[in-house]
Design a protein around this motif. Structure first.
Motif: not given
Length: 122
Positions: A88-90, A93
């Motif tokens: 997941h991108n978050k 991050f």
């Protein structure tokens, strides 16, 4: 049992949990194992070269900083993986920022090491 005694017993239990966590980190995380070896080498070098008390303080602080931030990075990654095991991108991050914090601490430690040891090498 009075409140003060309960407080003291609670602090001892807390130290036990913290010690357990530190040992788990050292036993299970390759990155902290590398950091520990580097810490041992730098400590031996400090004894060999006879660095000053101020230099010892800076070196111990740098070692503690890197190893502590590495532990927080491991924690952040474990929580992120637990909450969202798939990509997941978050989550990516969060992991990147946590790794960046370790990188900043490591660069700081290298700079401190250079400030301490380069004069001894000259």
């Amino acid at each position: 049992m009075n409140k003060f005694l309960k407080f003291i017993i609670g602090r001892f239990r807390g130290c036990g949990y913290a010690t357990k966590g530190a040992l788990l980190l050292l036993k299970t995380e390759p990155s902290i194992q590398v950091q520990a070896v580097i810490a041992i080498v730098m400590t031996a070098l400090g004894f060999y070269l006879g660095i000053t008390s101020t230099e010892w303080i800076m070196q111990i602080f740098a070692i503690g900083l890197v190893m502590s931030i590495e532990g927080l990075n491991t924690t952040a990654e474990a929580i992120a993986d637990f909450i969202h095991p798939d990509f997941h991108n978050k989550i990516g991050f969060i992991k990147d920022v946590a790794a960046g914090a370790v990188f900043i601490a490591a660069i700081t430690a290298v700079v401190i090491g250079c400030i301490i040891y380069i004069p001894y090498m000259m």
